[in-house]
Design a protein around this motif. Structure first.
Motif, PDB file in Angstrom:
ATOM      1  N   ASN A   5      -5.835   9.697 -10.429  1.00 49.72           N
ATOM      2  CA  ASN A   5      -6.866   9.750  -9.435  1.00 49.72           C
ATOM      3  C   ASN A   5      -7.411   8.322  -9.136  1.00 49.72           C
ATOM      4  OD1 ASN A   5      -8.933   9.952  -7.572  1.00 49.72           O
ATOM      5  ND2 ASN A   5      -9.649  11.798  -8.211  1.00 49.72           N
ATOM      6  N   SER A   6      -7.183   7.687  -8.022  1.00 46.66           N
ATOM      7  CA  SER A   6      -7.642   6.319  -7.934  1.00 46.66           C
ATOM      8  C   SER A   6      -9.126   6.158  -7.682  1.00 46.66           C
ATOM      9  CB  SER A   6      -6.982   5.652  -6.704  1.00 46.66           C
ATOM     10  OG  SER A   6      -7.423   6.304  -5.494  1.00 46.66           O
ATOM     11  N   GLY A   7      -9.993   7.232  -7.596  1.00 47.14           N
ATOM     12  CA  GLY A   7     -11.396   7.232  -7.528  1.00 47.14           C
ATOM     13  C   GLY A   7     -11.926   7.381  -6.224  1.00 47.14           C
ATOM     14  N   PRO A   8     -13.027   7.474  -6.051  1.00 42.64           N
ATOM     15  CA  PRO A   8     -13.819   7.792  -4.555  1.00 42.64           C
ATOM     16  C   PRO A   8     -13.877   6.531  -3.824  1.00 42.64           C
ATOM     17  CG  PRO A   8     -15.120   8.600  -6.136  1.00 42.64           C
ATOM     18  CD  PRO A   8     -14.107   7.976  -6.931  1.00 42.64           C
ATOM     19  N   GLY A   9     -13.199   6.703  -2.780  1.00 41.45           N
ATOM     20  CA  GLY A   9     -13.100   5.498  -1.671  1.00 41.45           C
ATOM     21  C   GLY A   9     -11.880   4.517  -2.007  1.00 41.45           C
ATOM     22  N   LYS A  10     -11.024   4.847  -2.828  1.00 41.95           N
ATOM     23  CA  LYS A  10      -9.989   3.843  -3.451  1.00 41.95           C
ATOM     24  C   LYS A  10      -8.747   4.523  -2.907  1.00 41.95           C
ATOM     25  CE  LYS A  10     -12.750   1.118  -5.608  1.00 41.95           C
ATOM     26  NZ  LYS A  10     -13.089  -0.053  -5.468  1.00 41.95           N
ATOM     27  N   LYS A  11      -7.913   3.908  -3.140  1.00 42.35           N
ATOM     28  CA  LYS A  11      -6.191   4.149  -3.018  1.00 42.35           C
ATOM     29  C   LYS A  11      -5.692   3.189  -3.929  1.00 42.35           C
ATOM     30  CE  LYS A  11      -5.720   1.050   1.087  1.00 42.35           C
ATOM     31  NZ  LYS A  11      -5.412   1.168   2.736  1.00 42.35           N
ATOM     32  N   TRP A  12      -4.396   3.619  -4.220  1.00 42.99           N
ATOM     33  CA  TRP A  12      -3.506   2.822  -5.162  1.00 42.99           C
ATOM     34  C   TRP A  12      -2.653   1.770  -4.094  1.00 42.99           C
ATOM     35  CZ3 TRP A  12      -4.795   3.105  -9.849  1.00 42.99           C
ATOM     36  CH2 TRP A  12      -4.990   4.226 -10.275  1.00 42.99           C
ATOM     37  N   GLU A  13      -2.623   0.307  -4.969  1.00 46.38           N
ATOM     38  CA  GLU A  13      -2.045  -0.644  -4.261  1.00 46.38           C
ATOM     39  C   GLU A  13      -0.955  -1.019  -5.328  1.00 46.38           C
ATOM     40  OE1 GLU A  13      -3.172  -4.597  -2.025  1.00 46.38           O
ATOM     41  OE2 GLU A  13      -3.292  -4.895  -4.193  1.00 46.38           O
ATOM     42  N   PHE A  14       0.497  -1.050  -4.720  1.00 43.56           N
ATOM     43  CA  PHE A  14       1.651  -1.451  -5.708  1.00 43.56           C
ATOM     44  C   PHE A  14       1.553  -2.949  -6.037  1.00 43.56           C
ATOM     45  CE2 PHE A  14       5.990  -2.727  -5.542  1.00 43.56           C
ATOM     46  CZ  PHE A  14       6.554  -2.141  -6.801  1.00 43.56           C
ATOM     47  N   GLN A  15       1.805  -3.199  -7.187  1.00 43.92           N
ATOM     48  CA  GLN A  15       1.719  -4.501  -7.595  1.00 43.92           C
ATOM     49  C   GLN A  15       3.115  -5.220  -7.767  1.00 43.92           C
ATOM     50  OE1 GLN A  15      -1.581  -6.212  -8.215  1.00 43.92           O
ATOM     51  NE2 GLN A  15      -1.872  -4.305  -7.014  1.00 43.92           N
ATOM     52  N   LYS A  16       3.578  -5.710  -6.657  1.00 43.21           N
ATOM     53  CA  LYS A  16       4.961  -6.262  -6.502  1.00 43.21           C
ATOM     54  C   LYS A  16       5.411  -7.295  -7.548  1.00 43.21           C
ATOM     55  CE  LYS A  16       8.386  -8.087  -3.168  1.00 43.21           C
ATOM     56  NZ  LYS A  16       8.592  -8.651  -1.805  1.00 43.21           N
TER      57      LYS A  16
ATOM     58  N   ASP B  93       0.931  -1.326   0.244  1.00 40.86           N
ATOM     59  CA  ASP B  93      -0.076  -0.047   0.115  1.00 40.86           C
ATOM     60  C   ASP B  93       0.911   0.963  -0.123  1.00 40.86           C
ATOM     61  OD1 ASP B  93      -2.832   1.045   2.035  1.00 40.86           O
ATOM     62  OD2 ASP B  93      -1.570   1.983   0.503  1.00 40.86           O
ATOM     63  N   VAL B  94       0.846   1.814  -1.056  1.00 42.60           N
ATOM     64  CA  VAL B  94       1.871   3.118  -1.290  1.00 42.60           C
ATOM     65  C   VAL B  94       1.318   4.107  -0.362  1.00 42.60           C
ATOM     66  CG1 VAL B  94       3.005   4.628  -2.917  1.00 42.60           C
ATOM     67  CG2 VAL B  94       2.567   2.175  -3.626  1.00 42.60           C
ATOM     68  N   GLU B  95       0.280   4.413  -0.391  1.00 38.56           N
ATOM     69  CA  GLU B  95      -0.357   5.673   0.365  1.00 38.56           C
ATOM     70  C   GLU B  95       0.241   5.408   1.802  1.00 38.56           C
ATOM     71  OE1 GLU B  95      -4.393   6.559  -0.404  1.00 38.56           O
ATOM     72  OE2 GLU B  95      -3.963   6.902  -2.360  1.00 38.56           O
ATOM     73  N   ASP B  96      -0.161   4.165   2.393  1.00 34.14           N
ATOM     74  CA  ASP B  96       0.434   4.012   3.831  1.00 34.14           C
ATOM     75  C   ASP B  96       1.931   4.237   3.920  1.00 34.14           C
ATOM     76  OD1 ASP B  96      -2.195   3.279   4.427  1.00 34.14           O
ATOM     77  OD2 ASP B  96      -1.727   1.318   4.555  1.00 34.14           O
ATOM     78  N   ALA B  97       2.542   3.667   2.927  1.00 37.26           N
ATOM     79  CA  ALA B  97       4.130   3.960   2.851  1.00 37.26           C
ATOM     80  C   ALA B  97       4.419   5.567   2.946  1.00 37.26           C
ATOM     81  CB  ALA B  97       4.781   3.398   1.795  1.00 37.26           C
ATOM     82  N   ILE B  98       3.638   6.361   2.015  1.00 29.17           N
ATOM     83  CA  ILE B  98       4.068   7.603   2.242  1.00 29.17           C
ATOM     84  C   ILE B  98       3.640   8.281   3.477  1.00 29.17           C
ATOM     85  CG2 ILE B  98       3.221   9.923   1.238  1.00 29.17           C
ATOM     86  CD1 ILE B  98       3.099   7.928  -1.512  1.00 29.17           C
TER      87      ILE B  98
ATOM     88  N   ASP C 195      14.865   2.107 -16.617  1.00 30.17           N
ATOM     89  CA  ASP C 195      15.119   2.447 -15.224  1.00 30.17           C
ATOM     90  C   ASP C 195      14.233   1.386 -14.399  1.00 30.17           C
ATOM     91  OD1 ASP C 195      16.257   3.063 -12.827  1.00 30.17           O
ATOM     92  OD2 ASP C 195      15.558   4.954 -12.782  1.00 30.17           O
ATOM     93  N   TRP C 196      12.708   1.505 -14.685  1.00 29.34           N
ATOM     94  CA  TRP C 196      12.076   0.605 -13.889  1.00 29.34           C
ATOM     95  C   TRP C 196      10.423   0.722 -14.337  1.00 29.34           C
ATOM     96  CZ3 TRP C 196       8.127   4.266 -13.155  1.00 29.34           C
ATOM     97  CH2 TRP C 196       8.621   5.551 -12.308  1.00 29.34           C
ATOM     98  N   ILE C 197       9.841  -0.141 -14.526  1.00 29.61           N
ATOM     99  CA  ILE C 197       8.426  -0.126 -14.512  1.00 29.61           C
ATOM    100  C   ILE C 197       7.514  -0.400 -13.514  1.00 29.61           C
ATOM    101  CG2 ILE C 197       8.455  -2.472 -15.626  1.00 29.61           C
ATOM    102  CD1 ILE C 197       6.441  -1.560 -17.575  1.00 29.61           C
ATOM    103  N   ARG C 198       6.410   0.177 -13.147  1.00 30.91           N
ATOM    104  CA  ARG C 198       5.679   0.069 -12.046  1.00 30.91           C
ATOM    105  C   ARG C 198       4.234  -0.066 -12.204  1.00 30.91           C
ATOM    106  NH1 ARG C 198       5.199   5.419  -8.293  1.00 30.91           N
ATOM    107  NH2 ARG C 198       4.216   6.952  -9.875  1.00 30.91           N
ATOM    108  N   VAL C 199       3.613  -0.924 -11.504  1.00 34.70           N
ATOM    109  CA  VAL C 199       2.147  -1.237 -11.540  1.00 34.70           C
ATOM    110  C   VAL C 199       1.373  -0.943 -10.690  1.00 34.70           C
ATOM    111  CG1 VAL C 199       0.529  -3.027 -12.479  1.00 34.70           C
ATOM    112  CG2 VAL C 199       2.772  -2.889 -13.615  1.00 34.70           C
ATOM    113  N   PHE C 200       0.388  -0.277 -10.722  1.00 35.38           N
ATOM    114  CA  PHE C 200      -0.637  -0.205  -9.324  1.00 35.38           C
ATOM    115  C   PHE C 200      -2.249  -0.454  -9.778  1.00 35.38           C
ATOM    116  CE2 PHE C 200       3.025   2.543  -8.656  1.00 35.38           C
ATOM    117  CZ  PHE C 200       3.038   2.520  -7.421  1.00 35.38           C
ATOM    118  N   LYS C 201      -2.921  -1.056  -8.590  1.00 37.93           N
ATOM    119  CA  LYS C 201      -4.301  -1.314  -8.802  1.00 37.93           C
ATOM    120  C   LYS C 201      -5.078  -0.473  -7.833  1.00 37.93           C
ATOM    121  CE  LYS C 201      -6.203  -4.400 -10.903  1.00 37.93           C
ATOM    122  NZ  LYS C 201      -6.811  -4.272 -12.106  1.00 37.93           N
ATOM    123  N   PRO C 202      -6.174   0.255  -8.166  1.00 38.07           N
ATOM    124  CA  PRO C 202      -6.935   0.848  -7.192  1.00 38.07           C
ATOM    125  C   PRO C 202      -7.609  -0.130  -6.500  1.00 38.07           C
ATOM    126  CG  PRO C 202      -7.982   1.026  -9.177  1.00 38.07           C
ATOM    127  CD  PRO C 202      -6.622   0.359  -9.370  1.00 38.07           C
ATOM    128  N   ILE C 203      -7.705   0.002  -5.133  1.00 36.73           N
ATOM    129  CA  ILE C 203      -8.494  -1.033  -4.048  1.00 36.73           C
ATOM    130  C   ILE C 203      -9.263  -0.087  -3.196  1.00 36.73           C
ATOM    131  CG2 ILE C 203      -6.683  -2.679  -4.287  1.00 36.73           C
ATOM    132  CD1 ILE C 203      -5.605  -1.998  -1.543  1.00 36.73           C
TER     133      ILE C 203
END
Length: 315
Positions: free
Chosen positions: A50-61, A24-29, A305-313
């Motif tokens: 914007n992840s959307g109402p009631g949502k946050k971004w989750e890092f897809q490791k 959970d990236v938002e928690d890490a921040i 350098d990197w590629i990163r993927v996130f899902k809204p949860i």
């Protein structure tokens, strides 16, 4: 060289608390504070969408990769092969005169390198290509930090469905100065998508000026830049460069006006592909790298350098 580093003890503590599917990236921040600040990393750089109402971004490791390991061209190793195949997602060998080559992709100095070369005595162009071992599906945000080649070759980070009927181009670029029309010059990057019918072959993609993005001054090959897409749903795409929203496509008229998807839009799971190509239509215009040009390895290396993927949860 990575743009940013982290205080490793705090970062590892955060990562160990994550599930196997992501963190959970938002928690890490939010764990950051003024007395003991965390530097931004490839993970904690804020997702610009914007992840959307009631949502946050989750890092897809399991899909994301910062390439902080070595993976030689001829022996990729388990760390690389857990996330990538050093080939296309089927048996196709590339658009003529391209011939995909496993020897032209490798990881060194914390970067994935996609290179090009030409076998002596041929007119072929060997290029690297890698395909993710895991697929993505909307809603998903995908972002890569890359440095475009100084070459006539196409460089791309893109998504493609297994049946080759739906495609999203996160970035496609032609970084060299030798070109025949202004839409494919080093100050533009192609941000687009395709919908296909395979038999008989038909291809629809946007052709508006916005699909060849420019800010009027940046020569994209000169530095690393972040290119991202928020594949929000089958009918909505948002494109980001360096955290700035630069393009949107929404609705049937902008996604699939000819109904190639039978009303489903961009709805299929897709592979992540990173590649370089000597595309046929450009080769036919004399835009293959010359023998002299292709001998300059530095100019014919696409760096990731990197590629990163996130899902809204749910928040």
């Amino acid at each position: 060289m990575k743009i940013i580093k982290i205080l490793f003890s705090l970062f590892l503590t955060t990562m160990m608390a994550c599930s196997s599917s992501g963190s959970d990236v938002e928690d890490a921040i939010s764990d950051n504070n003024d007395n003991n600040p965390l530097e931004e990393t490839w993970i904690t750089i804020p997702v610009p969408a914007n992840s959307g109402p009631g949502k946050k971004w989750e890092f897809q490791k399991n899909i994301s990769d910062n390439f902080e390991y070595d993976s030689p061209a001829n022996n990729k190793g388990a760390t690389f092969l857990d996330k990538w195949d050093d080939w296309y997602h089927n048996a196709w060998t590339g658009p003529e005169p391209t011939i995909f080559s496993r020897e032209h992709s490798f990881v060194t100095n914390n970067e994935l390198n996609i290179t090009a070369g030409r076998p002596i005595g041929t007119n072929n162009t060997n290029t690297g290509i890698v395909t993710s071992t895991n697929r993505v599906i909307y809603p998903v945000y995908i972002e890569a930090r890359v440095k475009i080649m100084n070459s006539t070759l196409a460089n791309a980070v893109w998504l493609l469905s297994p049946d080759d009927t739906q495609e999203i181009d996160i970035v496609e670029a032609y970084g060299g100065d030798r070109f025949t029309n202004p839409w494919f010059g080093p100050k533009r990057v192609h941000l687009s998508h395709h919908v296909f019918i395979r038999q008989p072959f038909q291809d629809w993609q946007p052709n508006d000026e916005g699909s060849f993005y420019t800010d009027g001054q940046t020569v994209w090959r000169n530095d690393f830049h972040r290119y991202g897409v928020y594949w929000k749903d089958p009918w909505n795409l948002e494109y980001y460069i360096d955290g700035k929203l630069v393009r949107t496509r929404s609705g049937v008229a902008q996604i699939d006006p000819q109904d190639f998807t039978n009303g489903t839009g961009l709805s299929k799971e897709m592979d992540i592909i990173i590649s370089a190509e000597d595309q046929t239509w450009r080769a036919n215009q004399g835009l293959s790298p010359t023998n002299v040009e292709i001998e300059n390895t530095a100019n014919n290396t696409f760096k990731i350098d990197w590629i990163r993927v996130f899902k809204p949860i749910d928040n």
